[in-house]
Motif scaffolding. Sequence first.
Motif, PDB file in Angstrom:
ATOM      1  N   LEU A   1      16.370  40.821   3.098  1.00  0.00           N
ATOM      2  CA  LEU A   1      16.614  41.890   4.066  1.00  0.00           C
ATOM      3  C   LEU A   1      17.560  41.402   5.174  1.00  0.00           C
ATOM      4  O   LEU A   1      18.483  42.105   5.579  1.00  0.00           O
TER       5      LEU A   1
ATOM      6  N   SER B   1       5.103  43.627   2.098  1.00  0.00           N
ATOM      7  CA  SER B   1       5.660  44.119   3.355  1.00  0.00           C
ATOM      8  C   SER B   1       6.265  45.514   3.183  1.00  0.00           C
ATOM      9  O   SER B   1       6.084  46.387   4.018  1.00  0.00           O
ATOM     10  N   TYR B   2       6.980  45.714   2.072  1.00  0.00           N
ATOM     11  CA  TYR B   2       7.685  46.982   1.892  1.00  0.00           C
ATOM     12  C   TYR B   2       6.807  48.085   1.302  1.00  0.00           C
ATOM     13  O   TYR B   2       7.262  49.221   1.172  1.00  0.00           O
TER      14      TYR B   2
ATOM     15  N   TYR C   1      13.513  48.809  -1.948  1.00  0.00           N
ATOM     16  CA  TYR C   1      12.601  48.653  -0.803  1.00  0.00           C
ATOM     17  C   TYR C   1      13.380  48.382   0.471  1.00  0.00           C
ATOM     18  O   TYR C   1      13.108  48.944   1.534  1.00  0.00           O
ATOM     19  N   ILE C   2      14.330  47.468   0.354  1.00  0.00           N
ATOM     20  CA  ILE C   2      15.051  47.048   1.551  1.00  0.00           C
ATOM     21  C   ILE C   2      15.961  48.172   2.037  1.00  0.00           C
ATOM     22  O   ILE C   2      16.104  48.391   3.244  1.00  0.00           O
TER      23      ILE C   2
ATOM     24  N   GLN D   1       9.481  40.383   7.209  1.00  0.00           N
ATOM     25  CA  GLN D   1      10.013  40.867   5.944  1.00  0.00           C
ATOM     26  C   GLN D   1      10.608  39.656   5.242  1.00  0.00           C
ATOM     27  O   GLN D   1      10.476  38.546   5.714  1.00  0.00           O
TER      28      GLN D   1
ATOM     29  N   HIS E   1      13.676  50.467   3.888  1.00  0.00           N
ATOM     30  CA  HIS E   1      13.220  49.871   5.137  1.00  0.00           C
ATOM     31  C   HIS E   1      14.312  49.936   6.195  1.00  0.00           C
ATOM     32  O   HIS E   1      14.058  50.203   7.363  1.00  0.00           O
TER      33      HIS E   1
END
Lengths: 468, 521
Positions: free
Chosen positions: B26, A92-93, B51-52, B22, B55
């Motif tokens: 997150l 997803s990321y 990543y989070i 996700q 995002h």
Amino acid sequence: MPAVILKERQASITRGGAGSGAGSGAGGGGCGLGGAAGTGQGQPSGAGIACEQASVAGSVSQRACVFCGARVVLNPITDAFHIVHGPIGCASYTWDIRGSMSSSGELYRHSFSTDMGETDVVFGGERKLARAIDEAVAAHHPPLIFVYATCIAGVIGDDVAAVCKAAEQRHQIRCIPVQAPGFSGHKAIGYRLAGDALMRLFGGQACPREKAHGINFLGDFNLAGEQWIIRNYLKELGIEVLTGITGDSRYETLMRAPQAALNIVQCAGSMHNLARRMHDELGIPWISVSFYGVEDTADSLLRLAEAYGGAQAAARARALCHRERERLAPVLKRYRRRLGGRRAAIYVGGGFKAISLIRQFRELGMETVMVGTQTGRPEDYEVIRSIVSPDCVVLDDANPAELERFMIEGGADILVGGVKERPLAYKLGVAFCDHNHERKHPLAGFVGVQNFAEEINASMNSPVWSYV
Amino acid sequence: MKKPLVKEKDALVSLNVNPCKQCMPLGVATAAYGLRGCLTIFHGSQGCATYIRRHMATHYNEPIDIASSSLTEQGTVYGGEANLHKGIDNLLKLYKPEVICVANTCLAETIGEDLPAMLQRWREKHPRARVQLVAVPAPGYIGSQFQGHFRFLTALLRTVLPAATAAVDRQPIATSQDVTRSTTSVKNRQLNVICGPASPADIRFIKRLLTAFKIKAVLLPDYSDNLDRPRLAAYDRLPSDGTTLAQVRRMGSAAHTLELASLLAPGDSPAEALQELCGVPYTRLNPPVGLRDIDALLAFLSDFSGQPIPAELRAERGRYLDAMVDSHKYNAEGRAAIFGDPDFCYSTARMCVEQGIVPVVVACGSPCPSLKERLIDEVEEVAERFLVDKWIITDAADFGDIERLALKFKANLLIGSSDGRRIAEAHNLPLVRCTFPIHDHIGGQRVRTYGYEGSLSLIDKLTNALLERKETSFRPAIRAEFYDAVQLEPAAPSIAAAHPAEAAKSVQPLRPCNLPETAAG
């Protein structure tokens, strides 16, 4: 309250002006790290900065993981089917993670994941992965599949290599495992894994050197079409590019790579290992290049022309550079009036880009007051320290607190960095330049020089700063 | 010719193709931003935190700091306690937080890291540390960010409340779930309000609403400032606004809890946890999106507070109704594909149904069978009104599915996150971005859907997307169908009149058409 610098981090923070190597006391002691005890501890020899190490727990590192490193390098291969074998987050990321452009298909821009659930974790995900590969072949007939095994596949012991090997035999296509659990090191380890995956693809087929022709372009990912811009220059010089590695590449172009007479390597951080292996195992020599900034671009074109094409190519390169410099000169002169004397901070992924950016700021009359990278190598830092002023803070694997502190201390007017750093810069009243995977205008080549100056000016000289 | 799709029917069934979800951490980290002075550390690989952060940073346009215990190979094999302890120590030095949310990611859960025990041992090493630690198991192979949001809140309550309630002298508590009427007349009683993953602007709306009704309330989580910070002279790296720990401690002694959520998985409800721990009764209402659900919330608050609905809100409702009428005929052409987390899908579909927009595809990214059960009747009802025979409500969908279904059911409007932009671009469909994540537009933190004004601003965007599509397409479409397709094609050989002279005679002079024949004579 000024940001605290963690003790464990001090060895990774130093200042410019090394030159002579060997720690040189320019480390913690020269940093003015008020409030932090113990200076200059653990200074490694050589570059005088601790780098290429695991991130400090709890430091809020800006780095991603091994898987990310592998995926960013391989994802631009446009006709490959990239499967992430793990729970959904990893896919997803990193979906469409680079803004790399393609001259043919768009398969690489999709995200495919086995989306491991609880039962897969308990009973293993090998069968699901094998089915997924079969379905991918049936639906899209890709010539090449990469399977990225992330943390969970690694820790539950899925034999991803065996699944891929069986799939290769079943479907008569290449299916290459990339065992990239996030805990197995940092992002640069992922770069190495990607290089190893490509070597596996090339299959060790060295080409007889007398038949060698053309070059491979390593470490460009065709962000905003940058590779096309450089290829156009090389076309003018009469130098054929067999393939980008991996920008705008396809299975077919990559398979020509072993025939190259020369590799040019731009992003050394991600490609150093591959270049070395292609040299040792396929006999392809390599030179480092950078197509960021007027000086680096011109210098790279000239060196390449001389190394590959001899006097005729060199003459063409000189003509090209002369023409482009003439074209740029009046534009840059105008920007220098607006930008000269201002201060820049740099925090980017790898060392090569940092070095080019320092020079590029100098071309615009700007001084660099802070420069750091996520995955720089000792030799990168040696160069960095030799070209910045002694007051410039140099740091490896920084965190937001350090970026905040040194941008404020250095009086930075603009930060060049990645997406995560942008809001921090803005909160501190510092302008920002997006020099990251997602840029939508080219920053490489001579055209990139103008875009870079434009972007710096657009943010740094915006009227909004006079209101806040 | 039909473009081939990335995921055709019955293809790639073992793969998630372009995720519409996700992972749980997150949601945990986002909800934790709603607590004052709270920072999150993920126990697991370094990448998850990065990543989070990335995002969230692009959606909220705010600096997002999340730490990681940065587990290495050694930690993975022999246990990561040392890393986690060091991580907590460093986080305290860097940020001086009041609360640290410690979340086990996939990796830590899989290798069986015993979070409570590890935190207990950290406490033993730091007996005088005042920081509140909250342990949240958040494996990414279960649920999604939606579940993560509620799991953090539940874990927080379960950590903080048992100790707090023992010390508080509480009023006797009601036990029935439906106690709102019995509590209406009592003033100054505290109300707990639990919010789902709403935008900071929507959370701010709920705060204003509580003030308007003069209700003494604890709102959890409140990231309305931390994830949408006003410009300040100095930057504070600690999330310094939001629900305080002291407020959370008081939640156990509240008169009632109001939970604004629809499709919670069993065991994930913070309101249920509050009832179980402290006996606080609760009411669960749908998030206030669309007329019925906003009305229900205002009725509840009016009831609870004993205050009439303020005139300003009544006027907003009137404007909302007026707008519904103004837009209804345009909206009747709307065939929406709605995608996102379960509650977003549910609320938005209910709002569309009220407006006469047929939600032909409702698809949530995480598994949630109750979405279909709860929605099916009203979608069927509105579909029948407009003679739409085929539509679908589905869960555990990815964008590969959503693309195929949107085309199959002839959607002309996409409603969801910016991840739908690829479908929008490929098939020339308008996309209204109104839920997390919004990466290619500005203002994710300011998206409004709650309340009459919030819903109305969303409806206006939907209607305008339909109008714009119509305005830019009706001329070419009509010309193509009725002019190009016929007039530009070769005609059948023209036929000459058989007897030209007779034909001329038979042509009658024109007569005013609305006069009776006799009058003309």
